[in-house]
Design a protein around this motif. Structure first.
Motif, short mmCIF file in Angstrom:
data_model
loop_
_atom_site.label_atom_id
_atom_site.label_comp_id
_atom_site.label_asym_id
_atom_site.label_seq_id
_atom_site.Cartn_x
_atom_site.Cartn_y
_atom_site.Cartn_z
N PRO A 69 91.30 -13.72 -16.41
CA PRO A 69 91.36 -13.45 -14.97
C PRO A 69 90.51 -14.42 -14.16
O PRO A 69 90.89 -14.83 -13.06
N LYS A 70 89.38 -14.82 -14.72
CA LYS A 70 88.50 -15.76 -14.01
C LYS A 70 89.19 -17.11 -13.84
O LYS A 70 89.12 -17.74 -12.78
N GLU A 71 89.87 -17.54 -14.88
CA GLU A 71 90.59 -18.83 -14.83
C GLU A 71 91.77 -18.75 -13.86
O GLU A 71 92.04 -19.70 -13.12
N LYS A 72 92.47 -17.60 -13.85
CA LYS A 72 93.58 -17.42 -12.91
C LYS A 72 93.09 -17.51 -11.47
O LYS A 72 93.70 -18.15 -10.63
N ASN A 73 91.96 -16.84 -11.19
CA ASN A 73 91.39 -16.89 -9.83
C ASN A 73 90.97 -18.30 -9.46
O ASN A 73 91.13 -18.73 -8.32
N LYS A 74 90.44 -19.03 -10.44
CA LYS A 74 89.99 -20.40 -10.18
C LYS A 74 91.19 -21.29 -9.81
O LYS A 74 91.08 -22.16 -8.95
N VAL A 128 95.35 -20.27 -2.13
CA VAL A 128 95.13 -19.20 -1.16
C VAL A 128 94.35 -19.73 0.04
O VAL A 128 94.66 -19.41 1.19
N ARG A 169 94.10 -20.12 -8.54
CA ARG A 169 94.74 -19.57 -7.35
C ARG A 169 93.93 -19.82 -6.08
O ARG A 169 94.49 -19.93 -4.99
N LYS A 170 92.63 -19.91 -6.17
CA LYS A 170 91.75 -20.00 -5.00
C LYS A 170 92.10 -21.15 -4.05
O LYS A 170 92.21 -20.94 -2.84
N ASP A 206 100.56 -17.74 -18.66
CA ASP A 206 99.70 -16.89 -17.86
C ASP A 206 98.92 -15.89 -18.70
O ASP A 206 97.79 -15.56 -18.39
#
Length: 126
Positions: free
Chosen positions: A16-21, A27, A23-24, A11
């Motif tokens: 952060p952009k890759e984490k959001n990608k 979610v 996770r999206k 992690d």
């Protein structure tokens, strides 16, 4: 068969952009599941109402939502009518009680009791 290894970046190496990608989609699926669950609960709660309007038909989610809104509006209007009726009954009782108090007060001002006063007091007490 040779063991396969999947290289997962820790992690802390993901931006952060890759984490959001990543996770999206998860979610979004959770959000859709919540929506579908709530619609299913509405369908179960208002099953009799739906059968009355559209018996033997498969309801789409939009149908369930529309009929729920319609049912809630109808219930709201009935509630307003009931509260108005109760309010007018309460007002009548309160007015009658106040009038009765005034009549007793007026009749009690006279020390001599006439037959009419006695009959009135007896009538009021019923």
């Amino acid at each position: 068969m040779a063991p396969s290894t999947v290289f997962l970046e820790p992690d802390n190496l993901l931006t952060p952009k890759e984490k959001n990608k990543l996770r999206k989609p998860v979610v979004e699926k959770m959000r859709r599941d919540r929506i579908n669950s709530s619609i299913e609960q509405l369908k179960l709660l208002l099953e009799k109402e739906f059968q009355r309007h559209q018996p033997n038909s498969k309801l789409e989610k939009a149908d369930i939502l529309e009929m729920t809104v319609s049912y809630l509006k109808q219930q709201s209007q009935l509630q307003v009518k009931r509260s108005f009726h109760k309010s007018s009954q309460f007002d009548f009782r309160e007015g009658y009680s106040r009038c009765l108090q005034e009549a007793f007060h007026f009749l009690s001002l006279h020390k001599v009791r006439t037959e009419t006063q006695t009959k009135l007091l007896s009538h009021f007490q019923k």
